[in-house]
Design a protein around this motif. Sequence first.
Motif, PDB file in Angstrom:
ATOM      1  N   SER A   8      20.117  -2.003  -3.333  1.00  0.00           N
ATOM      2  CA  SER A   8      19.968  -3.454  -3.240  1.00  0.00           C
ATOM      3  C   SER A   8      20.755  -4.139  -4.348  1.00  0.00           C
ATOM      4  O   SER A   8      20.930  -3.595  -5.440  1.00  0.00           O
ATOM      5  CB  SER A   8      18.484  -3.838  -3.333  1.00  0.00           C
ATOM      6  N   ARG A  11      18.973  -9.215  -8.533  1.00  0.00           N
ATOM      7  CA  ARG A  11      18.644 -10.631  -8.349  1.00  0.00           C
ATOM      8  C   ARG A  11      19.517 -11.539  -9.210  1.00  0.00           C
ATOM      9  O   ARG A  11      19.911 -12.616  -8.791  1.00  0.00           O
ATOM     10  CB  ARG A  11      17.169 -10.890  -8.720  1.00  0.00           C
ATOM     11  N   ASP A 256      16.636  -4.872 -11.850  1.00  0.00           N
ATOM     12  CA  ASP A 256      15.812  -6.082 -11.825  1.00  0.00           C
ATOM     13  C   ASP A 256      14.638  -5.990 -12.801  1.00  0.00           C
ATOM     14  O   ASP A 256      14.198  -7.006 -13.347  1.00  0.00           O
ATOM     15  CB  ASP A 256      15.259  -6.315 -10.415  1.00  0.00           C
TER      16      ASP A 256
END
Length: 286
Positions: A8, A11, A256
């Motif tokens: 992923s 952020r 993150d």
Amino acid sequence: MSHDTPVSAPRLPTPPGACDTHMHIYEPGFEMRGAAPHPGQPATLAHYVDGVQKKLGLSRTVIVQPSAYGTDNTCTTEAISKLGGSHARGVAIVDSKAPDAEIDRLTKLGIRGIRYHMMGTPVLGWDTMARMAARVAPFGWHVQVQCDAKEFGAHEALLSSLNCDLVIDHMGRFDAATPAGDKDWGVMMKLLGTGRCWVKLSGPYYGSKSGPPRYEDKTHIAKALIKAAPERMVWASNWPHPSFKNQFPDEGGLLDLLADWTQDEALRLKILVTNPANLYGFKNAA
């Protein structure tokens, strides 16, 4: 999840010069020690660069010699060379009988630390650490230690007497339920107080009961370490997580966590960029 599962995106934007200070490369064709952990699937430099480094926006990498390869650091040093001297450093496992010429050779190839992986069947024993620390110190190396948290108290005198910097892996591998008054935790905090001890904010899954993706029960440990010595904390992915055989952690989620633990962009920048530049000798912090 496998190593082929997409990582992923973090952020927050990753700052230029950000460094992953602990990962491993496993290339085909290198003989492994049967007793050591290793990934159950390919974990090559190409896998890392394309699947993790680019995805996370990381600029610099510290390749840590896998215990599976023992004292043959060829796979590690070849990967450093491919990444380039301005972008990569390494930590080696060095035979205690190796001559100083070998330490010098490895230094020129980008090695900046000697690894003591004390889990399972160690390649180098505790009994060699003081002597090897004295040998590598003139080359600007540090001693990097990964051990069970219960080992800190047993080896406090040794660890506190090293004449080079000490780097502790994976937040000391303390269990999430470790009480504030724990003897071994106290030893690690004393080591941090010497000004010569660094800690890798990595491996939150070690000792976590709450589990992914946020490993909430390890938050207090990470925050306590950051508060104690923010100028000597570094971040790492620990890719490809060689102790895992399936359900691999998401490296984007691990990055993150640093934002969650710091809640401060200047501090996050210090841990990702400035601190590793100082520890591993990158030419500048950005």
